[in-house]
Design an enzyme around this catalytic site. Sequence first.
Site, PDB file in Angstrom:
ATOM      1  N   LYS A 197     -11.008  -5.662   3.359  1.00  0.00           N
ATOM      2  CA  LYS A 197      -9.740  -5.343   4.035  1.00  0.00           C
ATOM      3  C   LYS A 197      -8.588  -6.136   3.420  1.00  0.00           C
ATOM      4  O   LYS A 197      -7.445  -5.660   3.404  1.00  0.00           O
ATOM      5  CB  LYS A 197      -9.854  -5.571   5.539  1.00  0.00           C
ATOM      6  CG  LYS A 197     -10.053  -7.010   5.982  1.00  0.00           C
ATOM      7  CD  LYS A 197      -8.745  -7.699   6.319  1.00  0.00           C
ATOM      8  CE  LYS A 197      -8.964  -9.172   6.607  1.00  0.00           C
ATOM      9  NZ  LYS A 197      -7.707  -9.880   6.950  1.00  0.00           N
ATOM     10  N   THR A 254      -4.174  -5.815   9.263  1.00  0.00           N
ATOM     11  CA  THR A 254      -3.800  -6.443   8.005  1.00  0.00           C
ATOM     12  C   THR A 254      -2.993  -5.515   7.112  1.00  0.00           C
ATOM     13  O   THR A 254      -2.209  -5.973   6.291  1.00  0.00           O
ATOM     14  CB  THR A 254      -5.069  -6.926   7.256  1.00  0.00           C
ATOM     15  OG1 THR A 254      -5.901  -7.638   8.168  1.00  0.00           O
ATOM     16  CG2 THR A 254      -4.716  -7.836   6.111  1.00  0.00           C
TER      17      THR A 254
END
Length: 340
Positions: A197, A254
Amino acid sequence: MKKLKLADHFDRVGVIGAGAWGTALAQVCARAGREVILQAREAEVVESINTAQRNEIYLKGIDLLPQVRATANLSDLAECELILAVPPAQHMRSTLNALAPFISDGVPIVLCAKGVERGTDALMNEVLAETLPNARPAVLSGPSFAAEVARGLPAAVTLACPDVDLGAQIIHTLATPTFRPYHSDDMIGAEAAGALKNVLAIACGISEGRGLGRNAHAALITRGFAEILRFAVALGAKKETVAGLCGLGDLVLTCSSPQSRNMSVGLALGGGQTLEQALAGKVSVAEGVESAPAVVHLAKKLGVELPICEAVAAILAGEAGVEDTVSALMSRPLKFESAI
């Protein structure tokens, strides 16, 4: 060897790494009523926390609870019942090696860094197994900006631990009305999702900085999630782990805010800065920058295609430009949509 006291929670917690996330986790533990020792490399951070109850270098403007005490010495963590290891992923091995002389067998260590080690392609739980084979491992991961957690804003995360009883103890040690850990037994899934991620957040930042629009942003998150799923399953993870807080949840957070260190690097790259310029002046580590080549290398060994991560790694290495990379991704062969 000393034996750990069996209890519903741990009273003395050591946190290694006084960056933004390490400091926030120390605050979480203090808020839960624990005695906390926060180890920092910088003497000025130790002094600031112990005299002013603030970490103005990494977490400005937040008053820390008095239960948080700072030290520069790993030896001061010797009496801690639980250790949260929060150094950058590329420094995890050296940190755990340095900790080894001071802890007893069987101490639980919660790995809080996200990344794949360069040179070995190891996940953090593998690094722990090699450096402290008698420690009891767990992984903490999920959508959690440090400043928000430190201020006491609501957050939910994944606590992955194969030992169900130990996982319950750790959860009861950390849980507060505003910080909710969910238990999983899948450390590999939590780690694989966390490593990818960060790389994907750089891709989303590049897209945003280049002005490619919300459609492109949504496509990157969705196809990025497919890359996480393929990668994690190839490593032996469970699909449901990746669909949870430490996977999809962390990816969405994120990739959606410049508060993310990784996305902010991507924003700078998309805006025309060099990597050196994008990283200049940052005191916190953008894990995706270091992990990208290791992620791609490990994926190739596994026979897993990660076109977005590969594109990011090429841009970071200076091997491809943003425009050519976007064109290459959009020109890939047309195919049936599948997450695996």
